[in-house]
Design an enzyme around this catalytic site. Structure first.
Site, mmCIF file in Angstrom:
data_model
loop_
_atom_site.group_PDB
_atom_site.id
_atom_site.type_symbol
_atom_site.label_atom_id
_atom_site.label_comp_id
_atom_site.label_asym_id
_atom_site.label_seq_id
_atom_site.Cartn_x
_atom_site.Cartn_y
_atom_site.Cartn_z
ATOM 1 N N ASP A 38 0.889 -1.456 0.161
ATOM 2 C CA ASP A 38 -0.048 0.007 -0.001
ATOM 3 C C ASP A 38 0.762 1.242 0.246
ATOM 4 O OD1 ASP A 38 -2.055 1.885 0.123
ATOM 5 O OD2 ASP A 38 -2.695 0.775 1.856
ATOM 6 N N CYS A 76 -5.815 4.438 -3.698
ATOM 7 C CA CYS A 76 -6.301 3.024 -3.350
ATOM 8 C C CYS A 76 -7.459 2.375 -4.018
ATOM 9 C CB CYS A 76 -6.365 2.956 -1.844
ATOM 10 S SG CYS A 76 -4.859 3.561 -0.763
ATOM 11 N N LYS A 130 -5.954 -5.516 3.680
ATOM 12 C CA LYS A 130 -6.893 -4.507 3.340
ATOM 13 C C LYS A 130 -7.950 -4.539 2.119
ATOM 14 C CE LYS A 130 -6.256 0.553 1.710
ATOM 15 N NZ LYS A 130 -5.454 1.721 1.784
ATOM 16 N N HIS A 132 -10.943 -1.926 1.517
ATOM 17 C CA HIS A 132 -11.125 -0.541 1.031
ATOM 18 C C HIS A 132 -12.136 -0.484 -0.427
ATOM 19 C CE1 HIS A 132 -9.204 3.576 0.931
ATOM 20 N NE2 HIS A 132 -10.430 3.778 1.280
ATOM 21 N N ASP A 282 0.191 -0.367 -4.920
ATOM 22 C CA ASP A 282 -1.223 0.032 -5.338
ATOM 23 C C ASP A 282 -1.126 1.443 -6.103
ATOM 24 O OD1 ASP A 282 -1.161 1.392 -3.095
ATOM 25 O OD2 ASP A 282 -3.219 1.206 -2.659
ATOM 26 N N LYS A 300 1.460 9.836 -5.365
ATOM 27 C CA LYS A 300 -0.031 9.431 -5.164
ATOM 28 C C LYS A 300 -0.930 10.515 -5.311
ATOM 29 C CE LYS A 300 -3.017 7.245 -1.783
ATOM 30 N NZ LYS A 300 -3.285 7.070 -0.363
#
Ligand SMILES: *[C@@H]1O[C@H](CO)[C@@H](O)[C@H](O)[C@H]1NC(C)=O
Ligand SMILES: *[C@@H]1O[C@H](CO)[C@@H](O)[C@H](O)[C@H]1NC(C)=O
Length: 510
Positions: A38, A76, A130, A132, A282, A300
């Site tokens: 992540d 994400c 995770k 999400h 990711d 990001k």
């Protein structure tokens, strides 16, 4: 944990695939271990940056095939949805933002996931870590989306030890096995270790006669900055008094140890000769936080390479010996895993909705040219629009609204439109470089880069190549016709989603 389910008769017939030399080889569907990190940045693995101690990741990458032109959404939720559906996030409204605590939304129930399809082919399917992709109602949960088992958390981020998070003044726990077993016995234990142990147990207890699809979706190295001290101490001599960087690097090294533990269990199991390990981030590292995409530009949540070009590699005894130890520069996108896995599992099924992904198995395992020539990075009509819109000469083009946040790659060219976000080059502290902030070019929202020649996006060529800009705007225009409105409810369910109503747990309420 074994999850017995009827074994389709078809699976007992060996699928015949054509081998490297055109020879037919009998091949059972391979076991697939997909490891998702992540917010791991380009510069956050030892094989790109020797300061970071990731010996297990480095070894697996060096003995496998590195994916050097590997792309994914920049945040994400869409990254995970594209992985599971093989389709661009614009097609089902997940292009805007990540999923929030109280939002009544999840991965559209009309989308089919690769886990469902692999399960139909007889795979045992497990998700550790995770999620999400939404939890407001039961139908959104991992076991309703193709996974036999789930061990992890629903939200995007939380405390690594206490497995809780607070939002709008309400505090809740978020850690469970399947749906109802809210596993409070794990309170105080670091999630990276818990997920590694779970994945290792799944592998050790698995019946090798059944193919395995295991997605290990680490919490690391997303914020918050937390790690057992033994890992941050490794960096005492490197980052000096910079505690944040020591912790961040320690989080990486602990995840690397977890990767070592889990992959060792697979390599020592009778399944290994027919197994594939994929390691993937990711999206790029978060600039507001820590982590580095250097020398890539941006981070990001931007559409520069630092946001969308990610670390990835494949390690498997099924790779042709000649490609091992190398890398592929073929364009590969997160959406490609769906058709690639289905190919490995005996062929792509007939689907109601077209995939955006391509089967990349020959690209990866045999060094063939990638079948992919284009990537839609995203179109997000709900993103903030640039304030100064005066001087953009493309503002009157008939194809695409250039104030919309979007980016597309076609061949060597990449076009970006709309707000740039953080368009700096952000180094990690030990490199000795300074953050390079460009003077803002007000009014300029269309940018064109030749990525193979200029991978760090220094030279905007939009003024020199208007015919390329026009062709790519046209292509964006075609994609915007296929785009559904972002499913991003402004109104949030602070009342019903409040964990106080659910025994202090973040749980479905819809
Ligand atoms: C890896 O396995 C060893 C031995 O079982 C264990 O001590 C260690 O905590 C594990 N590391 C992680 C990160 O799970
Ligand atoms: C981008 O993020 C870095 C690191 O947080 C910061 O130093 C820099 O000023 C930011 N630049 C822009 C243009 O926002």
């Amino acid at each position: 944990m074994a999850f017995p389910r009827p074994f389709p008769a078809l699976m007992l017939l060996f699928v015949t695939v054509v081998g490297t030399l055109g020879v037919s080889v009998a091949q059972r569907p391979p076991n697939i271990l997909f490891i998702l990190a992540d917010d791991l940045g380009w510069n956050d693995v030892g094989y790109h940056n020797p300061t970071m101690k990731t010996p297990n990741i480095d070894r697996l990458a060096e003995e496998g095939v590195k994916l050097n032109s590997y792309y994914m959404p920049s945040i994400c939720t869409p990254s995970r949805s594209v992985f599971l559906t093989g389709r661009y996030e614009i097609r089902y409204g997940l292009q805007h933002g990540v999923l929030g605590h109280y939002q009544r939304r999840c991965l559209s129930l009309e989308e089919v996931t690769v886990a469902e399809k692999l399960r139909e082919r007889g795979y045992a399917t497990h998700l550790v870590g995770k999620w999400h992709l939404g939890f407001y109602k039961d139908g959104c949960l991992p076991r309703q989306r193709g996974f036999d088992s789930f061990f992890g958390f629903y939200l995007g981020a939380e405390d690594y030890f206490n497995h809780d998070s607070t939002m709008q003044g309400h505090h809740g726990y978020d850690f469970r096995r399947n749906e109802d077993d809210v596993s409070r016995q794990y309170l105080g234990q670091y999630s990276t270790n818990l997920f590694a142990d779970e994945a290792r147990n799944i592998i050790r207890n698995h019946n090798p006669a059944q193919p395995l699809f295991l997605t290990l979706s680490f919490q690391a190295v997303h914020m918050p900055l937390q790690v057992p001290k033994q890992y941050s101490d490794i960096y005492n001599g490197v980052f000096g008094k910079n505690e944040d960087w020591k912790i961040y690097a320690g989080m990486l090294t602990s995840m690397d140890e977890a990767v070592g533990n889990v992959t060792r269990a697979l390599r020592e199991s009778p399944m290994w000769d027919n197994s594939i390990i994929i390691f993937s981030t990711d999206n790029g590292a978060d600039a507001k936080f820590i982590g580095s995409n250097w020398p890539l530009r941006g981070a990001k949540a931007t559409l520069f390479e630092g946001g969308v070009r990610g670390v990835g590699f494949v390690n498997s005894p099924l790779l042709h010996p000649e490609v091992r130890g190398g890398m592929t520069n073929g364009l590969i996108h997160m959406s490609d895993w769906f058709p690639t896995f289905m190919h490995l599992a005996g062929g792509l099924p007939t689907l109601d909705k077209p995939l955006d992904g391509f089967n990349q198995w020959d690209t990866i395992s045999r060094g063939m040219a990638s079948p992919r020539h284009e990537i839609l990075h995203t179109i997000d009509s709900q993103a903030l629009r640039p304030v100064d819109r005066g001087r953009e000469k493309w503002s009157t083009n008939p194809y695409f609204d250039v104030f919309t946040l979007a980016a597309i790659r076609v061949g060597d060219w990449k076009l970006l439109t709309g707000p740039a976000g953080n368009d700096s080059w952000i180094p990690s502290p030990e490199s000795g470089y300074e953050v390079i902030n460009l003077k803002k070019l007000y009014g300029k929202v269309v940018r064109l880069y030749n990525i193979p020649n200029d991978p760090y996006e220094h030279d905007d060529r939009a003024d020199e190549y208007p015919e390329v800009v026009e062709a790519l705007l046209k292509r964006l225009g075609e994609f915007s016709q296929q785009t559904v409105k972002p499913n991003y409810p402004g109104v949030i369910d602070v009342i019903y989603g409040n964990p106080d109503l659910h025994n202090g747990v973040w749980a479905p309420w819809g």
